[in-house]
Design an enzyme around this catalytic site. Structure first.
Site, PDB file in Angstrom:
ATOM      1  N   HIS A 126      -6.316 -28.924  29.768  1.00  0.00           N
ATOM      2  CA  HIS A 126      -6.901 -29.130  28.438  1.00  0.00           C
ATOM      3  C   HIS A 126      -6.041 -30.046  27.581  1.00  0.00           C
ATOM      4  O   HIS A 126      -4.836 -30.152  27.781  1.00  0.00           O
ATOM      5  CB  HIS A 126      -7.214 -27.798  27.734  1.00  0.00           C
ATOM      6  CG  HIS A 126      -6.048 -27.013  27.238  1.00  0.00           C
ATOM      7  ND1 HIS A 126      -6.010 -25.628  27.268  1.00  0.00           N
ATOM      8  CD2 HIS A 126      -4.865 -27.382  26.667  1.00  0.00           C
ATOM      9  CE1 HIS A 126      -4.873 -25.215  26.743  1.00  0.00           C
ATOM     10  NE2 HIS A 126      -4.150 -26.250  26.368  1.00  0.00           N
ATOM     11  N   ASN A 130      -4.449 -25.853  32.563  1.00  0.00           N
ATOM     12  CA  ASN A 130      -5.769 -26.102  33.133  1.00  0.00           C
ATOM     13  C   ASN A 130      -6.267 -27.504  32.799  1.00  0.00           C
ATOM     14  O   ASN A 130      -7.445 -27.808  32.984  1.00  0.00           O
ATOM     15  CB  ASN A 130      -6.774 -25.051  32.635  1.00  0.00           C
ATOM     16  CG  ASN A 130      -6.944 -25.081  31.123  1.00  0.00           C
ATOM     17  OD1 ASN A 130      -6.367 -25.939  30.437  1.00  0.00           O
ATOM     18  ND2 ASN A 130      -7.730 -24.159  30.587  1.00  0.00           N
ATOM     19  N   GLU A 165     -11.148 -27.430  26.397  1.00  0.00           N
ATOM     20  CA  GLU A 165     -10.955 -26.752  27.678  1.00  0.00           C
ATOM     21  C   GLU A 165     -11.786 -27.448  28.761  1.00  0.00           C
ATOM     22  O   GLU A 165     -12.676 -28.255  28.450  1.00  0.00           O
ATOM     23  CB  GLU A 165     -11.388 -25.285  27.546  1.00  0.00           C
ATOM     24  CG  GLU A 165     -10.575 -24.485  26.528  1.00  0.00           C
ATOM     25  CD  GLU A 165      -9.237 -23.975  27.084  1.00  0.00           C
ATOM     26  OE1 GLU A 165      -8.618 -24.662  27.928  1.00  0.00           O
ATOM     27  OE2 GLU A 165      -8.812 -22.888  26.660  1.00  0.00           O
ATOM     28  N   ASP A 194      -5.420 -28.967  16.375  1.00  0.00           N
ATOM     29  CA  ASP A 194      -6.150 -27.702  16.499  1.00  0.00           C
ATOM     30  C   ASP A 194      -5.507 -26.587  15.687  1.00  0.00           C
ATOM     31  O   ASP A 194      -4.392 -26.725  15.177  1.00  0.00           O
ATOM     32  CB  ASP A 194      -6.280 -27.300  17.981  1.00  0.00           C
ATOM     33  CG  ASP A 194      -5.011 -27.578  18.786  1.00  0.00           C
ATOM     34  OD1 ASP A 194      -3.925 -27.626  18.181  1.00  0.00           O
ATOM     35  OD2 ASP A 194      -5.117 -27.757  20.013  1.00  0.00           O
TER      36      ASP A 194
HETATM   37  C1  F6R Z   1      -1.655 -27.483  20.914  1.00  0.00           C
HETATM   38  C2  F6R Z   1      -2.496 -28.224  21.859  1.00  0.00           C
HETATM   39  C3  F6R Z   1      -2.506 -27.810  23.300  1.00  0.00           C
HETATM   40  C4  F6R Z   1      -1.106 -27.837  23.914  1.00  0.00           C
HETATM   41  C5  F6R Z   1      -1.134 -27.355  25.359  1.00  0.00           C
HETATM   42  C6  F6R Z   1       0.249 -27.315  25.966  1.00  0.00           C
HETATM   43  O1  F6R Z   1      -1.781 -28.030  19.628  1.00  0.00           O
HETATM   44  O2  F6R Z   1      -3.185 -29.120  21.473  1.00  0.00           O
HETATM   45  O3  F6R Z   1      -3.344 -28.668  24.033  1.00  0.00           O
HETATM   46  O4  F6R Z   1      -0.594 -29.138  23.844  1.00  0.00           O
HETATM   47  O5  F6R Z   1      -1.696 -26.073  25.417  1.00  0.00           O
HETATM   48  O6  F6R Z   1       1.021 -26.367  25.294  1.00  0.00           O
HETATM   49  P1  F6R Z   1       2.573 -26.200  25.609  1.00  0.00           P
HETATM   50  O7  F6R Z   1       3.249 -27.437  25.131  1.00  0.00           O
HETATM   51  O8  F6R Z   1       2.991 -24.998  24.802  1.00  0.00           O
HETATM   52  O9  F6R Z   1       2.715 -26.016  27.072  1.00  0.00           O
END
Ligand code: F6R
Length: 244
Positions: A136, A134, A141, A65
């Site tokens: 995701h 959440n 999401e 992403d």
């Molecule tokens: C980022 C991504 C998100 C993160 C998730 C957890 O490229 O794909 O799904 O993996 O938001 O983020 P952290 O590791 O910062 O808690």
């Protein structure tokens, strides 16, 4: 599922899995995440490159992403994160490194181009994922359709608040480009990492709860070849061993 004693153990196990994939198939295609969770894995992989000669030169990388509207040189962009934490520290072939172009003038066309590039590369051999508080994965999401492909999505307010730390004065951008659920689930293998006590509820929902679009990470339980490596402090709400 593997419960790792601490962050270092989680990161080491994840790096071993990536290195194992490369040993088996040096020209593997990876989908890869950003965020705080995989930092230790990237650090380990960089050390394996320096000290053990692990090579990434024939592999292809697609980031999961990128924020919509952010140019590659914005310090909070995932381009910048990947460059700083991984791509500049190993021997990747820059022609085989891909991050969605958040500032592309036609985002829809960029999504189609990105999805086609993954398809043309033969799909992913290994998709490495973090998990949002959440539930995701990527920026899919809660409620993201299982049939989704790479597309522009609106970020939830909670995700924008959590990610605000990377942005001066305020929230993270409203939207992002993310690889879709189908694209993730078509990966031949998947690895989900979770660290930190603030992921315990999401981990429990993903692993113990119902498989549902309301918890995107739960879909990995239907994958068949998905591994979960969970730091112990993120695993404490798990009540039963679901065999994942
Ligand atoms: C980022 C991504 C998100 C993160 C998730 C957890 O490229 O794909 O799904 O993996 O938001 O983020 P952290 O590791 O910062 O808690």
């Amino acid at each position: 599922m593997l419960v790792a004693d601490d962050y270092e153990a989680m990161s080491g196990a994840a790096a071993e899995l990536v290195a194992g994939q490369l040993r088996e198939k040096p020209d593997s295609v990876f989908l890869v995440p950003t965020g705080t969770t995989p930092l230790g894995m990237y650090r380990r992989l960089a050390a394996m490159h320096r000290e053990e000669g692990v090579s990434f030169a024939r592999a292809t990388f697609f980031n999961l992403d990128e924020y919509l509207g952010l140019p590659a040189d914005h310090p909070a962009s995932y381009h910048a994160y990947m460059e700083e934490n991984f791509y500049s520290r190993v021997d990747v072939d820059t022609a085989r490194v891909h991050v969605p172009r958040g500032a592309a003038p036609e985002p829809e066309a960029e999504c189609e181009r990105y999805e086609a590039a993954i398809r043309d590369a033969g799909g992913a051999d290994l998709c490495v994922l973090g998990i949002g508080r959440n539930g995701h994965i990527g920026f899919n999401e809660p409620g993201a359709p299982l049939s989704s492909r790479t597309r522009v999505v609106r970020l939830s307010e909670s995700t924008r608040e959590v990610n605000a730390v990377d942005f001066e004065g305020g929230l993270a951008p409203e939207s992002a480009i993310t690889v879709g659920m189908t694209t993730i689930l078509e990966s031949r293998t998947a690895l989900l990492l979770a660290s930190g006590a603030n992921k315990a509820a999401a981990v429990a929902a993903a692993i113990d709860g119902k498989v549902s679009e309301a918890v995107p990470a739960s879909a990995l339980r239907r994958h068949g070849r998905a591994t979960f490596i969970i730091e112990r402090v993120a695993a404490w709400r798990l009540t039963r061993n679901t065999g994942v």
